[in-house]
Design a protein around this motif. Sequence first.
Motif, PDB file in Angstrom:
ATOM      1  N   ALA A 155       0.843  -1.206   0.000  1.00 38.93           N
ATOM      2  CA  ALA A 155       0.000   0.000   0.000  1.00 38.93           C
ATOM      3  C   ALA A 155       0.876   1.252   0.000  1.00 38.93           C
ATOM      4  CB  ALA A 155      -0.915  -0.005   1.219  1.00 38.93           C
ATOM      5  N   GLY A 156       1.938   1.225   0.799  1.00 38.01           N
ATOM      6  CA  GLY A 156       2.841   2.375   0.848  1.00 38.01           C
ATOM      7  C   GLY A 156       3.427   2.682  -0.514  1.00 38.01           C
ATOM      8  N   HIS A 157       3.836   1.626  -1.223  1.00 31.62           N
ATOM      9  CA  HIS A 157       4.399   1.858  -2.556  1.00 31.62           C
ATOM     10  C   HIS A 157       3.325   2.305  -3.549  1.00 31.62           C
ATOM     11  CE1 HIS A 157       8.601   1.141  -1.982  1.00 31.62           C
ATOM     12  NE2 HIS A 157       8.351   0.035  -1.306  1.00 31.62           N
ATOM     13  N   LEU A 158       2.093   1.830  -3.375  1.00 28.41           N
ATOM     14  CA  LEU A 158       1.007   2.346  -4.225  1.00 28.41           C
ATOM     15  C   LEU A 158       0.826   3.849  -3.979  1.00 28.41           C
ATOM     16  CD1 LEU A 158      -1.448   2.152  -6.113  1.00 28.41           C
ATOM     17  CD2 LEU A 158      -2.836   1.646  -4.104  1.00 28.41           C
ATOM     18  N   PHE A 159       0.858   4.243  -2.708  1.00 27.65           N
ATOM     19  CA  PHE A 159       0.659   5.669  -2.400  1.00 27.65           C
ATOM     20  C   PHE A 159       1.752   6.514  -3.067  1.00 27.65           C
ATOM     21  CE2 PHE A 159      -1.322   4.448   1.985  1.00 27.65           C
ATOM     22  CZ  PHE A 159      -2.389   3.854   1.325  1.00 27.65           C
ATOM     23  N   GLN A 160       2.995   6.036  -2.982  1.00 25.07           N
ATOM     24  CA  GLN A 160       4.100   6.807  -3.577  1.00 25.07           C
ATOM     25  C   GLN A 160       3.943   6.891  -5.098  1.00 25.07           C
ATOM     26  OE1 GLN A 160       6.053   8.337  -1.592  1.00 25.07           O
ATOM     27  NE2 GLN A 160       6.872   7.107   0.065  1.00 25.07           N
ATOM     28  N   ALA A 161       3.528   5.774  -5.696  1.00 21.07           N
ATOM     29  CA  ALA A 161       3.325   5.775  -7.155  1.00 21.07           C
ATOM     30  C   ALA A 161       2.194   6.724  -7.527  1.00 21.07           C
ATOM     31  CB  ALA A 161       3.006   4.356  -7.638  1.00 21.07           C
ATOM     32  N   ALA A 162       1.126   6.662  -6.747  1.00 23.25           N
ATOM     33  CA  ALA A 162      -0.050   7.491  -7.048  1.00 23.25           C
ATOM     34  C   ALA A 162       0.275   8.976  -6.907  1.00 23.25           C
ATOM     35  CB  ALA A 162      -1.190   7.105  -6.114  1.00 23.25           C
ATOM     36  N   LEU A 163       1.063   9.292  -5.891  1.00 27.33           N
ATOM     37  CA  LEU A 163       1.444  10.697  -5.699  1.00 27.33           C
ATOM     38  C   LEU A 163       2.314  11.171  -6.859  1.00 27.33           C
ATOM     39  CD1 LEU A 163       2.048  10.486  -1.878  1.00 27.33           C
ATOM     40  CD2 LEU A 163       0.478  12.083  -2.998  1.00 27.33           C
ATOM     41  N   ALA A 164       3.268  10.332  -7.256  1.00 24.16           N
ATOM     42  CA  ALA A 164       4.135  10.699  -8.380  1.00 24.16           C
ATOM     43  C   ALA A 164       3.303  10.889  -9.646  1.00 24.16           C
ATOM     44  CB  ALA A 164       5.195   9.618  -8.600  1.00 24.16           C
ATOM     45  N   HIS A 165       2.366   9.971  -9.864  1.00 26.38           N
ATOM     46  CA  HIS A 165       1.542  10.019 -11.073  1.00 26.38           C
ATOM     47  C   HIS A 165       0.664  11.273 -11.087  1.00 26.38           C
ATOM     48  CE1 HIS A 165      -1.885   8.614 -13.693  1.00 26.38           C
ATOM     49  NE2 HIS A 165      -0.849   8.367 -14.463  1.00 26.38           N
ATOM     50  N   TYR A 166       0.047  11.557  -9.983  1.00 21.01           N
ATOM     51  CA  TYR A 166      -0.819  12.739  -9.875  1.00 21.01           C
ATOM     52  C   TYR A 166       0.002  14.023 -10.023  1.00 21.01           C
ATOM     53  CZ  TYR A 166      -3.624  16.313  -7.471  1.00 21.01           C
ATOM     54  OH  TYR A 166      -4.272  17.463  -7.120  1.00 21.01           O
ATOM     55  N   ARG A 167       1.119  14.081  -9.299  1.00 18.83           N
ATOM     56  CA  ARG A 167       1.902  15.312  -9.300  1.00 18.83           C
ATOM     57  C   ARG A 167       2.565  15.577 -10.658  1.00 18.83           C
ATOM     58  NH1 ARG A 167       4.551  14.113  -3.326  1.00 18.83           N
ATOM     59  NH2 ARG A 167       3.066  15.361  -2.132  1.00 18.83           N
ATOM     60  N   CYS A 168       2.902  14.514 -11.353  1.00 19.05           N
ATOM     61  CA  CYS A 168       3.657  14.693 -12.609  1.00 19.05           C
ATOM     62  C   CYS A 168       2.792  14.676 -13.862  1.00 19.05           C
ATOM     63  CB  CYS A 168       4.746  13.622 -12.720  1.00 19.05           C
ATOM     64  SG  CYS A 168       6.081  13.923 -11.554  1.00 19.05           S
ATOM     65  N   THR A 169       1.560  14.188 -13.743  1.00 18.05           N
ATOM     66  CA  THR A 169       0.695  14.188 -14.942  1.00 18.05           C
ATOM     67  C   THR A 169      -0.586  14.999 -14.723  1.00 18.05           C
ATOM     68  OG1 THR A 169      -0.610  12.243 -14.318  1.00 18.05           O
ATOM     69  CG2 THR A 169       1.460  11.836 -15.501  1.00 18.05           C
TER      70      THR A 169
END
Length: 657
Positions: A155-169
């Motif tokens: 879940a922690g890694h999903l959160f980091q991926a989701a934040l990166a995806h949201y912030r960068c796209t």
Amino acid sequence: MKPIMRPPVDAECSPFARLRPLPFSAVTLRGGFWGRRQEVNRSRSLSHGHAKLVETGVLRNFEKAKAGAGGAYEGKRYADSDLYKWLEAASYELGNSRVDESPYDPALKGQVDEAVKLVCETQRSDGYLYTYYQVLRSSEERWQHLDEDHELYCAGHLFQAALAHYRCTGERLLFEAARRLADEMCRRLGPGSNEGLPGHPGVEMALVELYRASGERSYLDLARHLIGSRGRGRIGGRAYNQDRVPVRLAREIEGHAVMQLYLLCGATDLYLETGDRELLVALEALWDDLVLHKMSISGGVGSRHEMESFGEAYELPNDRAYNETCAQIAAVMWSWRMLVATGSARYADHLEWTLYNGVLPGVSLGGTRFFYPNPLLSRGLVERSEWFDCACCPPNLMRTLSSLHTYVATATADEIQIHLYDASRIRATTAEGAGLDLAVETDYPWEGEVRVIVEGVRAGGARDLGLNLRIPAWCRRASVAVNGEAVAEQVPGGTYYGLRRGWHAGDVVRLDFDIEPVRFAAHPFVESARSAVALARGPLLYCFEDEDQPAGASVIAAVLPPDSIVEARRKEDLLGGVVALEAAGGDRRRELGREALYRRIGEGEPPAGVAAATDAPGDHPPFFTGETGGVRLRAIPYFAWANRTRGGMRVWMPVAW
Ligand SMILES: [Zn+2]
């Protein structure tokens, strides 16, 4: 959709941050050392990683979980995190491509879109998402084995991926999925309900980051609960998974290295939001223990293969060094947070050294072969792999490289700080709104000259703005000049040099770092490095590989006498272009190969049966000092080893036989 371009550790509004990380797009690396590594990561590593996610069944697990049909599970129970880390890396790279306003790489964007869609379709309606349980276990088992399984870790890694995806796209699909899972976690876990703890920390820092992005307080509260509940024996009381002593009381780095360091990242994030002084005191003491007692000269940490753990103080072996690539990445992530929390140069020094010498050796120059353990000595049997059964390290490297520019600079109310030097462009704005657009021109780390050119000045930057330039600890003395005039000589390393003035376009700050080759010796208790030296130049640690030595010489049999002069030589045709170090050394493998394995010193002939060699020269000095055997030794940067044929390698070179 317009990306919001926030950095991975978005402490801009954290009340207890001393430094403010800049927006994700504020720094671009432009063809220098790290810029080229980032380009290899983008063009080679990411596509290689995606192919491995397909090949190893990580994506098939999601398909099975989505279909709800059960079946066999492929890979480890934490395989979801491989995809999430890759998605995080790929999202950063999409963000990097937007900086130049060029269109997304269609192939990468297509892979990201497809993966995001698959993850979102796999998520259950209540927010639950963990394919290992969705494929193999009944729904009653969810959240019941937190210490053994990896629901929270993934879940922690999903959160980091989701934040990166949201912030960068700017796209919210994965971010919303992450929030649904976080909301479900907050409903299921916490004081008075389920007080279980994750066996492998990591989710704590991700929850704090999700709080920063969403403002949802319950995520921060859950992180505080998970960190505060550890070390009280709830999951067995072992040092291994960080349950022997509460973080705020801990003074000794221990247990599984990545678990320890991810937990401390989360604890530092918690401090940044809460200002809990007791926590900061513990974190500073733990960091000291790490760098004073438990770190290889490469920045490698977690020296034991057994349990992937830290050893005792000074337990820092060479060929048996574990030093998992992920542990060094976690150490960099922690030092960045400590730097943001305190502003102290020592964290930036550690971060830089570990990036070059602890993290970068984990990936080949070509970007598609990796190290999991990172030994400091090889007898020729060690080589890189394309991937691993436990594939944590490769995608961890990918996300580190694709977001590396976010470690370059920060700002405060009325100052800008530059921490890392690389050919780059920096657009920094202080909290008060003054700003500088800077171009950094340098051949660092190969050369010690750095030119910081002011290309633009915004708001109050023309009147009064501080520019704090890091003078690295590896540098004994540095000089600083502004517009051709020396303003400081002999500035010691391990500090920031502050220039406060009104700035104008065309201003040039020139830094000159003393970058002569140096020898390091280790503390006498580091038995693996006794009577040996390691070479370094600038921020780069060096090593000796068989391949670079004269024919027939072997690094295992070589010595580097203390009086031998070490010279730097630029080699454009070697390993993609490096500065090599050369020195007169010795190799007496042929002669010494006839010696007995053990000799009694100073008593004439050895007793029969102890030393079998019959033709041993009888009358030589006890430790074979004095003779050099005359060969020219060459050392290469440690990060570049294991990129040619397999052979011997050593970092610590004995000064005598
Ligand atoms: Zn790893």
